[in-house]
Design an enzyme around this catalytic site. Sequence first.
Site, PDB file in Angstrom:
ATOM      1  N   GLU A   1       0.835  -1.206   0.000  1.00  0.00           N
ATOM      2  CA  GLU A   1       0.000   0.000   0.000  1.00  0.00           C
ATOM      3  C   GLU A   1       0.869   1.254   0.000  1.00  0.00           C
ATOM      4  O   GLU A   1       0.597   2.210  -0.718  1.00  0.00           O
ATOM      5  CB  GLU A   1      -0.936   0.021   1.216  1.00  0.00           C
ATOM      6  CG  GLU A   1      -2.051  -1.012   1.155  1.00  0.00           C
ATOM      7  CD  GLU A   1      -2.953  -0.825  -0.049  1.00  0.00           C
ATOM      8  OE1 GLU A   1      -3.066   0.299  -0.551  1.00  0.00           O
ATOM      9  OE2 GLU A   1      -3.532  -1.826  -0.506  1.00  0.00           O
TER      10      GLU A   1
ATOM     11  N   TYR B   1      -7.021   6.056   3.916  1.00  0.00           N
ATOM     12  CA  TYR B   1      -7.089   5.067   2.834  1.00  0.00           C
ATOM     13  C   TYR B   1      -6.289   3.809   3.180  1.00  0.00           C
ATOM     14  O   TYR B   1      -6.785   2.686   3.075  1.00  0.00           O
ATOM     15  CB  TYR B   1      -6.557   5.657   1.510  1.00  0.00           C
ATOM     16  CG  TYR B   1      -6.248   4.558   0.523  1.00  0.00           C
ATOM     17  CD1 TYR B   1      -7.270   3.910  -0.148  1.00  0.00           C
ATOM     18  CD2 TYR B   1      -4.931   4.101   0.343  1.00  0.00           C
ATOM     19  CE1 TYR B   1      -7.004   2.845  -0.993  1.00  0.00           C
ATOM     20  CE2 TYR B   1      -4.661   3.043  -0.498  1.00  0.00           C
ATOM     21  CZ  TYR B   1      -5.703   2.413  -1.170  1.00  0.00           C
ATOM     22  OH  TYR B   1      -5.435   1.349  -1.993  1.00  0.00           O
TER      23      TYR B   1
ATOM     24  N   ASP C   1      -9.967   4.853  -3.101  1.00  0.00           N
ATOM     25  CA  ASP C   1      -8.811   5.370  -3.840  1.00  0.00           C
ATOM     26  C   ASP C   1      -9.327   6.193  -5.023  1.00  0.00           C
ATOM     27  O   ASP C   1     -10.529   6.440  -5.139  1.00  0.00           O
ATOM     28  CB  ASP C   1      -7.887   4.221  -4.286  1.00  0.00           C
ATOM     29  CG  ASP C   1      -8.537   3.329  -5.335  1.00  0.00           C
ATOM     30  OD1 ASP C   1      -9.732   3.537  -5.655  1.00  0.00           O
ATOM     31  OD2 ASP C   1      -7.856   2.436  -5.849  1.00  0.00           O
TER      32      ASP C   1
ATOM     33  N   CYS D   1     -21.141  -2.756 -17.324  1.00  0.00           N
ATOM     34  CA  CYS D   1     -21.009  -2.392 -15.905  1.00  0.00           C
ATOM     35  C   CYS D   1     -22.228  -2.875 -15.115  1.00  0.00           C
ATOM     36  O   CYS D   1     -23.369  -2.596 -15.495  1.00  0.00           O
ATOM     37  CB  CYS D   1     -20.875  -0.879 -15.783  1.00  0.00           C
ATOM     38  SG  CYS D   1     -20.839  -0.332 -14.063  1.00  0.00           S
TER      39      CYS D   1
ATOM     40  N   CYS E   1     -26.626   4.218 -12.259  1.00  0.00           N
ATOM     41  CA  CYS E   1     -25.606   5.256 -12.446  1.00  0.00           C
ATOM     42  C   CYS E   1     -26.220   6.508 -13.090  1.00  0.00           C
ATOM     43  O   CYS E   1     -26.682   6.486 -14.236  1.00  0.00           O
ATOM     44  CB  CYS E   1     -24.483   4.707 -13.325  1.00  0.00           C
ATOM     45  SG  CYS E   1     -23.192   5.932 -13.618  1.00  0.00           S
TER      46      CYS E   1
HETATM   47  S1  SF4 Z   1     -20.021   5.582 -15.567  1.00  0.00           S
HETATM   48 FE1  SF4 Z   1     -21.465   4.463 -14.267  1.00  0.00          FE
HETATM   49  S2  SF4 Z   1     -22.315   2.834 -15.584  1.00  0.00           S
HETATM   50 FE2  SF4 Z   1     -20.479   3.636 -16.570  1.00  0.00          FE
HETATM   51  S3  SF4 Z   1     -18.822   2.248 -15.924  1.00  0.00           S
HETATM   52 FE3  SF4 Z   1     -18.872   3.993 -14.492  1.00  0.00          FE
HETATM   53  S4  SF4 Z   1     -20.184   3.360 -12.796  1.00  0.00           S
HETATM   54 FE4  SF4 Z   1     -20.546   1.957 -14.489  1.00  0.00          FE
END
Ligand code: SF4
Length: 312
Positions: free
Chosen positions: A11, A94, A112, A174, A180
Amino acid sequence: MADPYAIWLSEIMLQQTTVPHATPYWHRFLELWPRVSDLAAAPRETVMSEWAGLGYYARARNLHACAQHVTEEFGGIFPDTLEGLRALPGIGEYTANAILAAAFDRPANVVDGNVERVITRLHRLETPMPKAKPEIRRLAGAIASPDRPCDYAQAIMDLGATLCSPRSPDCSTCPWQFACEAHAQGDMTRFPVKKPKQPKPVRKGTAWLVQGERGIWLRQRPDSGLLGGMMEVPSTDWSEDPAPAQPPFEADWVDRGEIRHVFTHFELRLSVREASAGADWRPNDGVWTPVEALDSAALPSVMRKVIAAGSR
Ligand code: SF4
């Protein structure tokens, strides 16, 4: 359970420094000092010279102090609580959380730069960095899973390092795309919001590269402050408005040009001037270092540039 000592070293050496070639340093430290008590027992100059090239020299001093603290106060066993780890020299929020998750598999909030990117995109956080850090920490803590903390910490850091990349996030694969907000708005790369960059101030000085019969004149920098405890080619003060440079002795000083080095808070430009010292000249401080010993001396990168500018 992973070895807390190896995790702590990685780390500090791999995560907290930005040089791309840090991994061999980590292997070398573990080879030289396989246990924290071995590192604690090593002379500090040796630790500093093995660290040379990684920058952030205060971290090397803290690393050694921390090894001594863990050895003397805890019998060589790292604490396994956030408070205990945070109390050790050189261990911040961290690093303490990362050790807690990776070495002890304890619930932790590891944040991080990669996690910061994911969190600011998930929430379309408009607060610019670094002001947003406390808010990011709070939002990251709210979703940090208490189950399999080590796997969770690794997973969210990996998500940020791979799919949620700075310039071209791969949102289609993702697992968090449906939650998101930045993905929903299509402005992912706007986050994290950055403050406009200020140009770094430029400091200037003159380095006196003195060759003598017994090598090159070097001096140890004070323990505290920039490059603390490292060796240096003596120089004038580094200032934005330097006074005319006075050489340490009368000689035919040869101008070897200017070297530049960028530190975190300023850019340094050092004029390198070189001379040979007569046999009767004795410096008030510092040591003569044989040329063949320079490679293993605790010289930071900026001083290696100064020496490389010389005639040797
Ligand atoms: S912007 Fe949002 S949906 Fe796109 S990779 Fe990053 S966390 Fe996932």
